[in-house]
Design an enzyme around this catalytic site. Structure first.
Site, PDB file in Angstrom:
ATOM      1  N   GLU A 248      45.823  33.256  46.880  1.00 51.26           N
ATOM      2  CA  GLU A 248      44.637  33.607  47.677  1.00 51.26           C
ATOM      3  C   GLU A 248      43.458  33.537  46.732  1.00 51.26           C
ATOM      4  O   GLU A 248      43.199  34.477  45.976  1.00 51.26           O
ATOM      5  CB  GLU A 248      44.803  35.027  48.258  1.00 51.26           C
ATOM      6  CG  GLU A 248      45.955  35.166  49.230  1.00 51.26           C
ATOM      7  CD  GLU A 248      45.695  34.460  50.558  1.00 51.26           C
ATOM      8  OE1 GLU A 248      44.513  34.279  50.918  1.00 51.26           O
ATOM      9  OE2 GLU A 248      46.673  34.083  51.224  1.00 51.26           O
ATOM     10  N   CYS A 282      35.329  37.263  48.839  1.00 54.67           N
ATOM     11  CA  CYS A 282      35.781  35.866  48.705  1.00 54.67           C
ATOM     12  C   CYS A 282      35.333  35.026  49.892  1.00 54.67           C
ATOM     13  O   CYS A 282      35.220  33.810  49.772  1.00 54.67           O
ATOM     14  CB  CYS A 282      37.292  35.825  48.552  1.00 54.67           C
ATOM     15  SG  CYS A 282      38.137  36.717  49.845  1.00 54.67           S
TER      16      CYS A 282
END
Ligand code: NAD
Length: 505
Positions: A248, A282
């Site tokens: 991720e 993010c």
């Protein structure tokens, strides 16, 4: 060595960290999180978890459900402590901490608890005539002992949400919080052993060296959240044991604003998504692409929105996070020094508070702000006249984790969705798509491999075992495959082996 001293009949106090661990057995000594970080007993921890996994204790639905419920109680009963720790690490406002960490984790847990039974059911598949009397299904089986390495920007969310999928799928789990968010790390290390089975779940704290030492052990799956550079080390370590990895990662998430746009609403949603958590998300919009006309309307709208959200002096606002560390503060302020762009609003900073004002910069395509993921409260706006050129601009860079398009026109939204690729996609808003457990969350290409959230997390931590349970029937039909071979046998076999036959039955 972590020394546990008996304080009374109820608990032990750890002389290493000074925490009193109520209701714990002396066996806790071996699993103590700080000890996990300081001493070389990581393989002992993993071996203990592996023995538990092999005992089959994590397989039943009841066990998984109980652990997930305990995890939910852990979050609910310790909300105040969690908020305090998040505030200590990132100055995270209570509102943002509840919305993006506590509640998202609780929703994920409730969703998994509600759906666990159906996720665990075998999935029956279509059959051929030759297999029509057989049971043919996919069984979701746990992988074994899995490792989850978290990062610091949403330190609770990014550690516990993948853990939900791993527990639901029946695995034993080691979690490694980020040392950068030290207060949350300490709290998680203290709470997990109190609420979850110590035989099946462990926290290993520590920094880069501890993470590397941990990775020398064999795991059955690794889920890593963090930077692309570290992801390369994770892959190298995993390759030694051929361990599958979910990554991720991050990257530069673009926001394209084209066609007619509700500019005030666009500005509000953009400012919220960008400056939430001080841009340390993010999936925060990293930069904006728009036409000159839109840019001229957007700048005053962004300035007005920033004033409305954070007041005349954003440093005095209680609703703005701070930068997590001095290193990241220096990195971001260096970017502001080196940019050739024009600062439209913001630009102020204060090292004492690790503060950087929400900043909007008018930049050229090749500006330093357009090189790497910003991961902070700086929003570059690049003028690109046409939608087609903006799409080319995005497609010439690495595939992002999220891609946003703002427009009143559905044809613009549709074109951008179909002509680009990204981990996730959202029109006319930012970040919201990742709050739904029904949608997979993950990157594509260099923004990540694999996904989780909801059922997708359960799938990530499951092996899909194709099973066929056969009896002894239909031997005449099945016998067509045996030698001596012949053309008639072959044509009967081909006919009986088609799945269409079964659909007709
Ligand atoms: P990082 O990658 O430096 O650290 C994350 C974890 O890796 C920590 O637990 C750390 O101890 C460990 N670690 C550090 N160096 C290591 C090494 N050499 N070997 C093994 N483990 C090591 O964290 P960061 O770079 O500050 O994180 C920011 C990045 O994470 C950004 O790019 C951001 O976009 C990305 N991110 C992605 C997601 C997502 O869900 N896709 C979420 C948050 C952040």
């Amino acid at each position: 060595m972590c020394v546990l001293q008996c304080t009374d009949s109820l608990g032990f106090i750890c002389q290493a960290c000074g925490v009193q661990h109520q209701h714990l057995q002396p066996a806790f000594h071996q699993t103590h999180p700080l000890q996990g970080g300081r001493m070389d007993n990581k393989s002992e921890i993993i071996n203990r978890l592996r023995r538990s996994f092999q005992s089959g204790i994590t397989i039943s639905e009841e066990f998984r459900r109980e652990q997930l419920s305990n995890l939910r109680s852990m979050i609910q009963e310790n909300e105040e402590k969690i908020l305090e720790a998040l505030n200590k690490d990132l100055c995270k406002p209570k509102f943002e901490a509840i919305l993006a960490e506590v509640d998202l984790v609780i929703n994920e847990l409730s969703y998994a608890i509600d759906n666990l039974q159906s996720w665990m059911q075998p999935e029956y598949v279509s059959k051929t005539l030759a297999t029509s009397f057989d049971d043919c299904f996919v069984r979701r089986e746990p992988l074994g002992v899995v490792l989850i390495i978290g990062t610091w920007n949403y330190p609770l969310l990014l550690l516990i949400t993948p853990m939900v999928g791993a527990i639901a799928a029946g695995n034993c789990v080691v979690i490694k919080p980020s040392e950068v968010s030290a207060a949350v790390d300490l709290l998680i290390a203290e709470l997990i052993p109190k609420y979850l089975s110590q035989d099946c779940y462990a926290v290993v704290s520590g920094g880069e060296d501890d993470s590397k030492a941990l990775l020398q052990n064999r795991f059955d799956h690794i889920l890593y959240t963090g930077s692309q550079d570290v992801a390369r080390s994770i892959l190298q370590a995993a390759s030694v044991h051929l361990t599958p990895v979910t990554l991720e990662l991050g990257g530069k998430c673009p926001c394209l604003i084209y066609g007619t746009v509700a500019i005030e609403i666009a500005a509000r949603r953009l400012v919220w998504a960008k400056f939430f958590n001080a841009g340390q998300s993010c999936v925060a919009p990293d930069y904006v692409l728009c036409s000159k006309e839109t840019r001229d309307a957007l700048f005053p709208a962004l300035c007005a929105t920033l004033k409305e959200f954070y007041g005349k002096d954003p440093q005095a606002s209680p609703d703005l996070c701070r930068i997590v560390s001095q290193r990241h503060w220096v990195r971001l302020t260096e970017l502001l020094k080196k940019t050739n762009g024009t600062i439209i609003v913001g630009g102020e900073s204060d090292p004492k508070e690790k503060y950087i004002a929400p900043t909007v910069v008018d930049v050229a395509e090749d500006d330093i702000l357009m090189k790497k993921e910003i991961f902070g409260p700086i929003l570059p706006i690049v003028t690109v006249e046409s939608l087609e050129k903006a799409i080319d601009f995005v497609n010439n860079k690495e595939k992002p984790l999220a891609l946003y398009v703002f427009s009143n026109e559905s044809s613009v939204v549709d074109t951008v969705m179909k002509k680009t690729s990204s981990g996730g996609f959202c029109s006319n808003d930012g970040m919201i798509h990742m709050t739904l457990p029904g949608l997979p969350f993950g990157g594509v290409g260099s923004s990540g491999w694999g996904s989780y959230h909801g059922r997708w997390g359960f799938e990530t931590f499951s092996h899909r075992r194709g099973c066929m349970l056969r009896g002894w029937g239909l031997e005449k039909l099945n016998g067509l495959r045996y030698p001596p071979y012949g053309d008639t046998r072959l044509s009967w076999l081909r006919w009986s082996a088609t799945t269409k036959m079964c659909l007709l039955m």
